[in-house]
Design a protein around this motif. Structure first.
Motif, short mmCIF file in Angstrom:
data_model
loop_
_atom_site.label_atom_id
_atom_site.label_comp_id
_atom_site.label_asym_id
_atom_site.label_seq_id
_atom_site.Cartn_x
_atom_site.Cartn_y
_atom_site.Cartn_z
N ILE A 2 34.35 35.88 43.71
CA ILE A 2 35.65 35.99 44.37
C ILE A 2 36.17 37.41 44.18
CG2 ILE A 2 38.03 35.18 44.45
CD1 ILE A 2 37.07 32.53 43.24
N LEU A 4 39.31 39.74 44.35
CA LEU A 4 40.75 39.52 44.22
C LEU A 4 41.56 40.64 44.85
CD1 LEU A 4 40.78 38.58 40.43
CD2 LEU A 4 40.72 37.01 42.37
N LEU A 27 42.17 31.63 39.05
CA LEU A 27 41.42 32.23 37.94
C LEU A 27 40.92 31.21 36.93
CD1 LEU A 27 43.62 35.40 37.45
CD2 LEU A 27 41.36 35.26 38.51
N GLU A 31 33.91 30.78 38.71
CA GLU A 31 33.42 31.87 39.57
C GLU A 31 33.45 33.21 38.83
OE1 GLU A 31 32.31 31.98 42.73
OE2 GLU A 31 32.62 29.86 43.18
N ARG A 32 32.70 34.15 39.36
CA ARG A 32 32.80 35.53 38.89
C ARG A 32 33.92 36.20 39.67
NH1 ARG A 32 27.79 38.29 40.39
NH2 ARG A 32 27.84 36.79 42.05
N TYR A 33 34.80 36.89 38.97
CA TYR A 33 35.93 37.57 39.61
C TYR A 33 35.66 39.07 39.64
CZ TYR A 33 37.93 33.17 38.09
OH TYR A 33 38.15 31.85 37.85
N ARG A 34 35.88 39.64 40.81
CA ARG A 34 35.67 41.07 40.98
C ARG A 34 36.88 41.68 41.66
NH1 ARG A 34 32.70 39.66 37.76
NH2 ARG A 34 30.45 39.88 37.67
N ILE A 65 37.62 39.42 34.84
CA ILE A 65 37.71 40.24 36.05
C ILE A 65 37.04 41.58 35.78
CG2 ILE A 65 39.25 41.39 37.68
CD1 ILE A 65 41.35 39.21 36.96
#
Length: 125
Positions: A2, A4, A27, A31-34, A65
């Motif tokens: 995802i 952001l 959040l 998932e991986r947050y980028r 993140i």
């Protein structure tokens, strides 16, 4: 993955933000947050003025993140989006990043969400 938008990160960091609970929900997945580097810089302006940039970076990193690596022809791709859409450059960076990485895009900005959907991206929430 995802990608952001600043609106999600700002809402996460500010408990008084109208979207704070929604940001926590975004959040809370596995998932991986980028985040695009320009987006992170945008979020850090006020905390930097207030002497809290280090604290904010720690909070950002604590939820996993991470900044995205640059993509090939990034400047050209962002410029193309600036011309082809009604979005300003920071939003074009987020849109380009989500598209380039075949990622979902998380934003509370209606215009960015609409443009992302029209370009076939999965939008959260």
């Amino acid at each position: 993955m995802i990608v952001l938008d600043a609106s999600v990160l700002i809402a996460y960091l500010d408990k008084t933000d109208i979207h704070h609970v929604q940001a926590l929900n975004v959040l809370s997945t596995t998932e991986r947050y980028r985040i695009h580097t320009l987006t992170l810089a945008e979020v850090l302006v006020r905390p930097t003025r207030d002497g809290r940039a280090g604290e904010v970076i720690e909070k950002v990193e604590a939820v996993g993140i991470r900044e995205l690596d640059r993509v090939q022809d990034e400047a050209r791709r962002v410029a193309d989006l600036c011309v082809a859409t009604p979005l300003k450059m920071p939003d074009c960076c987020v849109l380009m990043a989500a598209d380039a990485h075949a990622a979902s895009l998380a934003s509370f900005d209606v215009r960015l969400r609409d443009v992302a959907r029209s370009r076939g991206l999965h939008v959260i929430p």
